[in-house]
Design an enzyme around this catalytic site. Sequence first.
Site, PDB file in Angstrom:
ATOM      1  N   SER A   1       0.817  -1.212   0.000  1.00 48.80           N
ATOM      2  CA  SER A   1       0.000   0.000   0.000  1.00 48.80           C
ATOM      3  C   SER A   1       0.843   1.251   0.000  1.00 48.80           C
ATOM      4  CB  SER A   1      -0.827   0.062   1.282  1.00 48.80           C
ATOM      5  OG  SER A   1      -1.780  -0.926   1.304  1.00 48.80           O
TER       6      SER A   1
ATOM      7  N   HIS B   1      -0.483  -2.219  -7.320  1.00 45.92           N
ATOM      8  CA  HIS B   1      -1.307  -1.941  -6.143  1.00 45.92           C
ATOM      9  C   HIS B   1      -2.795  -1.987  -6.498  1.00 45.92           C
ATOM     10  CE1 HIS B   1      -2.520   1.156  -2.837  1.00 45.92           C
ATOM     11  NE2 HIS B   1      -2.677  -0.081  -2.405  1.00 45.92           N
TER      12      HIS B   1
ATOM     13  N   GLU C   1      -2.730   0.837  -9.271  1.00 47.68           N
ATOM     14  CA  GLU C   1      -1.592   1.764  -9.372  1.00 47.68           C
ATOM     15  C   GLU C   1      -0.370   0.925  -9.747  1.00 47.68           C
ATOM     16  OE1 GLU C   1      -1.618   5.498  -6.376  1.00 47.68           O
ATOM     17  OE2 GLU C   1      -1.709   3.590  -5.331  1.00 47.68           O
TER      18      GLU C   1
ATOM     19  N   ASN D   1      -2.914   6.276  -1.324  1.00 52.55           N
ATOM     20  CA  ASN D   1      -2.886   6.347   0.136  1.00 52.55           C
ATOM     21  C   ASN D   1      -2.292   7.642   0.671  1.00 52.55           C
ATOM     22  OD1 ASN D   1      -4.280   4.019   0.664  1.00 52.55           O
ATOM     23  ND2 ASN D   1      -2.475   2.785   0.212  1.00 52.55           N
TER      24      ASN D   1
HETATM   25  C1  LIG Z   1      -5.515   0.650   1.594  1.00 55.24           C
HETATM   26  C2  LIG Z   1      -5.060   0.600   0.196  1.00 55.24           C
HETATM   27  O1  LIG Z   1      -3.872   0.336  -0.051  1.00 55.24           O
HETATM   28  C3  LIG Z   1      -5.899   0.925  -0.980  1.00 55.24           C
HETATM   29  C4  LIG Z   1      -7.349   0.604  -0.859  1.00 55.24           C
HETATM   30  O2  LIG Z   1      -7.784  -0.419  -1.290  1.00 55.24           O
HETATM   31  S1  LIG Z   1      -8.275   1.736  -0.079  1.00 55.24           S
HETATM   32  C5  LIG Z   1      -9.894   1.101  -0.207  1.00 55.24           C
HETATM   33  C6  LIG Z   1     -10.486   1.367  -1.574  1.00 55.24           C
HETATM   34  N1  LIG Z   1     -11.840   0.917  -1.563  1.00 55.24           N
HETATM   35  C7  LIG Z   1     -12.864   1.724  -1.267  1.00 55.24           C
HETATM   36  O3  LIG Z   1     -12.693   2.908  -1.083  1.00 55.24           O
HETATM   37  C8  LIG Z   1     -14.180   1.040  -1.196  1.00 55.24           C
HETATM   38  C9  LIG Z   1     -15.276   2.012  -0.813  1.00 55.24           C
HETATM   39  N2  LIG Z   1     -16.553   1.309  -0.790  1.00 55.24           N
HETATM   40  C10 LIG Z   1     -17.237   1.022  -1.914  1.00 55.24           C
HETATM   41  O4  LIG Z   1     -16.855   1.381  -3.022  1.00 55.24           O
HETATM   42  C11 LIG Z   1     -18.516   0.277  -1.734  1.00 55.24           C
HETATM   43  O5  LIG Z   1     -18.977   0.444  -0.421  1.00 55.24           O
HETATM   44  C12 LIG Z   1     -18.387  -1.258  -2.051  1.00 55.24           C
HETATM   45  C13 LIG Z   1     -18.055  -1.456  -3.520  1.00 55.24           C
HETATM   46  C14 LIG Z   1     -17.339  -1.953  -1.190  1.00 55.24           C
HETATM   47  C15 LIG Z   1     -19.717  -1.909  -1.730  1.00 55.24           C
HETATM   48  O6  LIG Z   1     -20.675  -1.265  -2.527  1.00 55.24           O
HETATM   49  P1  LIG Z   1     -22.166  -0.996  -2.020  1.00 55.24           P
HETATM   50  O7  LIG Z   1     -22.909  -0.420  -3.164  1.00 55.24           O
HETATM   51  O8  LIG Z   1     -22.107  -0.246  -0.747  1.00 55.24           O
HETATM   52  O9  LIG Z   1     -22.711  -2.387  -1.577  1.00 55.24           O
HETATM   53  P2  LIG Z   1     -23.220  -3.585  -2.439  1.00 55.24           P
HETATM   54  O10 LIG Z   1     -24.336  -3.187  -3.367  1.00 55.24           O
HETATM   55  O11 LIG Z   1     -23.506  -4.616  -1.416  1.00 55.24           O
HETATM   56  O12 LIG Z   1     -21.958  -4.019  -3.283  1.00 55.24           O
HETATM   57  C16 LIG Z   1     -21.685  -3.628  -4.618  1.00 55.24           C
HETATM   58  C17 LIG Z   1     -20.950  -4.786  -5.276  1.00 55.24           C
HETATM   59  O13 LIG Z   1     -19.711  -5.020  -4.590  1.00 55.24           O
HETATM   60  C18 LIG Z   1     -19.648  -6.386  -4.136  1.00 55.24           C
HETATM   61  N3  LIG Z   1     -18.915  -6.401  -2.862  1.00 55.24           N
HETATM   62  C19 LIG Z   1     -19.171  -5.670  -1.769  1.00 55.24           C
HETATM   63  N4  LIG Z   1     -18.283  -5.953  -0.807  1.00 55.24           N
HETATM   64  C20 LIG Z   1     -17.444  -6.890  -1.323  1.00 55.24           C
HETATM   65  C21 LIG Z   1     -16.311  -7.583  -0.824  1.00 55.24           C
HETATM   66  N5  LIG Z   1     -15.833  -7.368   0.407  1.00 55.24           N
HETATM   67  N6  LIG Z   1     -15.695  -8.456  -1.632  1.00 55.24           N
HETATM   68  C22 LIG Z   1     -16.122  -8.700  -2.887  1.00 55.24           C
HETATM   69  N7  LIG Z   1     -17.204  -8.067  -3.420  1.00 55.24           N
HETATM   70  C23 LIG Z   1     -17.850  -7.180  -2.641  1.00 55.24           C
HETATM   71  C24 LIG Z   1     -21.099  -6.764  -3.962  1.00 55.24           C
HETATM   72  O14 LIG Z   1     -21.278  -8.141  -3.993  1.00 55.24           O
HETATM   73  C25 LIG Z   1     -21.740  -6.083  -5.149  1.00 55.24           C
HETATM   74  O15 LIG Z   1     -21.450  -6.821  -6.309  1.00 55.24           O
HETATM   75  P3  LIG Z   1     -22.510  -6.932  -7.495  1.00 55.24           P
HETATM   76  O16 LIG Z   1     -22.651  -5.549  -8.041  1.00 55.24           O
HETATM   77  O17 LIG Z   1     -21.838  -7.860  -8.400  1.00 55.24           O
HETATM   78  O18 LIG Z   1     -23.731  -7.452  -6.876  1.00 55.24           O
HETATM   79  N1  LIG Z   2      -6.455  -4.005   3.114  1.00 53.36           N
HETATM   80  C1  LIG Z   2      -6.483  -3.192   2.080  1.00 53.36           C
HETATM   81  O1  LIG Z   2      -7.476  -2.475   1.875  1.00 53.36           O
HETATM   82  C2  LIG Z   2      -5.342  -3.155   1.136  1.00 53.36           C
HETATM   83  C3  LIG Z   2      -4.131  -3.730   1.449  1.00 53.36           C
HETATM   84  N2  LIG Z   2      -3.098  -3.673   0.560  1.00 53.36           N
HETATM   85  C4  LIG Z   2      -1.811  -4.283   0.878  1.00 53.36           C
HETATM   86  O2  LIG Z   2      -1.905  -5.672   0.590  1.00 53.36           O
HETATM   87  C5  LIG Z   2      -1.078  -6.407   1.505  1.00 53.36           C
HETATM   88  C6  LIG Z   2      -1.934  -7.425   2.229  1.00 53.36           C
HETATM   89  O3  LIG Z   2      -2.979  -6.760   2.915  1.00 53.36           O
HETATM   90  P1  LIG Z   2      -4.298  -7.539   3.388  1.00 53.36           P
HETATM   91  O4  LIG Z   2      -4.635  -8.601   2.410  1.00 53.36           O
HETATM   92  O5  LIG Z   2      -5.287  -6.511   3.741  1.00 53.36           O
HETATM   93  O6  LIG Z   2      -3.757  -8.221   4.736  1.00 53.36           O
HETATM   94  P2  LIG Z   2      -4.283  -9.526   5.479  1.00 53.36           P
HETATM   95  O7  LIG Z   2      -3.867  -9.382   6.898  1.00 53.36           O
HETATM   96  O8  LIG Z   2      -5.722  -9.773   5.151  1.00 53.36           O
HETATM   97  O9  LIG Z   2      -3.457 -10.703   4.756  1.00 53.36           O
HETATM   98  C7  LIG Z   2      -2.078 -10.849   4.799  1.00 53.36           C
HETATM   99  C8  LIG Z   2      -1.787 -12.348   4.761  1.00 53.36           C
HETATM  100  O10 LIG Z   2      -0.388 -12.575   4.559  1.00 53.36           O
HETATM  101  C9  LIG Z   2       0.003 -13.591   5.469  1.00 53.36           C
HETATM  102  N3  LIG Z   2       1.441 -13.602   5.681  1.00 53.36           N
HETATM  103  C10 LIG Z   2       2.181 -12.957   6.615  1.00 53.36           C
HETATM  104  N4  LIG Z   2       3.484 -13.263   6.475  1.00 53.36           N
HETATM  105  C11 LIG Z   2       3.569 -14.106   5.421  1.00 53.36           C
HETATM  106  C12 LIG Z   2       4.660 -14.791   4.795  1.00 53.36           C
HETATM  107  N5  LIG Z   2       5.905 -14.657   5.240  1.00 53.36           N
HETATM  108  N6  LIG Z   2       4.393 -15.587   3.736  1.00 53.36           N
HETATM  109  C13 LIG Z   2       3.139 -15.749   3.275  1.00 53.36           C
HETATM  110  N7  LIG Z   2       2.064 -15.139   3.850  1.00 53.36           N
HETATM  111  C14 LIG Z   2       2.283 -14.337   4.896  1.00 53.36           C
HETATM  112  C15 LIG Z   2      -0.779 -13.246   6.714  1.00 53.36           C
HETATM  113  O11 LIG Z   2      -0.719 -14.266   7.668  1.00 53.36           O
HETATM  114  P3  LIG Z   2      -0.732 -13.842   9.276  1.00 53.36           P
HETATM  115  O12 LIG Z   2      -2.043 -13.170   9.504  1.00 53.36           O
HETATM  116  O13 LIG Z   2      -0.602 -15.157   9.985  1.00 53.36           O
HETATM  117  O14 LIG Z   2       0.443 -12.952   9.512  1.00 53.36           O
HETATM  118  C16 LIG Z   2      -2.160 -13.025   6.082  1.00 53.36           C
HETATM  119  O15 LIG Z   2      -2.829 -14.251   5.822  1.00 53.36           O
HETATM  120  C17 LIG Z   2      -0.412  -5.373   2.424  1.00 53.36           C
HETATM  121  O16 LIG Z   2       0.818  -4.999   1.873  1.00 53.36           O
HETATM  122  C18 LIG Z   2      -1.397  -4.205   2.336  1.00 53.36           C
HETATM  123  O17 LIG Z   2      -0.793  -2.973   2.626  1.00 53.36           O
HETATM  124  C19 LIG Z   2      -3.232  -3.100  -0.669  1.00 53.36           C
HETATM  125  C20 LIG Z   2      -4.421  -2.556  -1.053  1.00 53.36           C
HETATM  126  C21 LIG Z   2      -5.559  -2.491  -0.155  1.00 53.36           C
END
Ligand SMILES: CC(=O)CC(=O)SCCNC(=O)CCNC(=O)[C@H](O)C(C)(C)COP(=O)(O)OP(=O)(O)OC[C@H]1O[C@@H](n2cnc3c(N)ncnc32)[C@H](O)[C@@H]1OP(=O)(O)O
Ligand SMILES: NC(=O)C1=CN([C@@H]2O[C@H](COP(=O)(O)OP(=O)(O)OC[C@H]3O[C@@H](n4cnc5c(N)ncnc54)[C@H](OP(=O)(O)O)[C@@H]3O)[C@@H](O)[C@H]2O)C=CC1
Length: 283
Positions: free
Chosen positions: A119, A140, A152, A190
Amino acid sequence: MLIQKIMVIGAGQMGSGIAQVAAQAGFQVIMQDIKDEHLSRGFKGIEKNLARYVEKGRISEEEKEQILARIQLTTELTLASEADFIIEAVTENMEIKTQIFQELDRIAKPEVILASNTSSLPITEIAAVTSRPGQVIGMHFMNPVSVMPLVEVIRGLATTDEVYQSVENLAKTLKKTPVEVNDFPGFISNRVLLPMINEAIYTVYEGVATPEAVDKVMKLGMNHPMGPLELADFIGLDTCLSIMEILHDGLGDSKYRPCPLLRKYVKAGWLGRKTGRGFYVYE
Ligand SMILES: CC(=O)CC(=O)SCCNC(=O)CCNC(=O)[C@H](O)C(C)(C)COP(=O)(O)OP(=O)(O)OC[C@H]1O[C@@H](n2cnc3c(N)ncnc32)[C@H](O)[C@@H]1OP(=O)(O)O
Ligand SMILES: NC(=O)C1=CN([C@@H]2O[C@H](COP(=O)(O)OP(=O)(O)OC[C@H]3O[C@@H](n4cnc5c(N)ncnc54)[C@H](OP(=O)(O)O)[C@@H]3O)[C@@H](O)[C@H]2O)C=CC1
């Protein structure tokens, strides 16, 4: 190099999502994690998503079974020797990731690209522990992977143009829209998203409002699909804290300091949806 087999390291919410979209696009997939229970939880999540597609008539039952049959589960990193492309999606921790990249560099075929779904961690630093920094890149995906169209693509300092192009093409084959980004802490997504989430946590910490009120304002007032605290729980509070620490350390500006309440929740093991409690409580 022709990509037929993709290996995904880590079967958490992101790894399993990446494995799903790769298998849906017709690739053979090896999904690896250190624990069997993580593999089965990740695989169950994929099954559930595909079952919903069958219900909605998007794919047939037979297609669902074919997609699932393309996914091999393993706890053995050595299977990396069979892969044509490797993407790592383990916990957001530099030590764990660099250790994995060192091992992958040793095991994988020399021409194979090693991508990270990190991330926010520096791709250049991950690449530097390998003997192939030109073939290391950030790929990403956004959460949930099967729904969000963005990828990304992050160029490390040494990433070659050829490698960048292959990854951009792969993202398109996976039906995603790639956006090119240079390697700076938090990339684009992010660097913009997490300070907003952190600020939302500060408003709760300082008693400005409840989590429900903060989320309602951002959903009803700004048309965000999820409020920032709901989204933080969805991302994982451990991942949110890691990203804020990387922004703080990497950019050196106090405006990125992680909110103490975020630290407290992570220390308590309140990591959001994945542990059943964060800013909200989940069944
Ligand atoms: C941290 C990082 O490094 C980067 C990141 O990823 S940051 C996070 C980026 N993501 C976001 O910002 C997500 C923001 N949220 C959303 O866009 C929406 O709330 C959402 C798409 C998750 C759900 O949408 P919603 O309209 O509220 O709910 P809902 O109608 O139930 O879902 C829409 C679709 O998404 C699917 N969905 C929802 N949650 C899901 C999940 N956890 N996994 C898989 N599919 C999912 C649903 O099944 C539905 O699919 P269909 O259209 O095929 O039926
Ligand atoms: N969550 C998010 O919204 C997003 C996350 N990311 C990035 O994706 C990556 C994964 O995040 P996310 O899936 O949310 O995290 P989770 O905690 O859901 O999953 C990470 C998994 O990796 C496992 N793991 C840890 N160490 C090892 C290893 N040495 N070998 C193999 N598997 C291992 C963990 O096991 P254990 O729990 O036992 O340590 C766990 O099952 C991170 O880099 C995160 O920043 C990117 C985009 C969005």
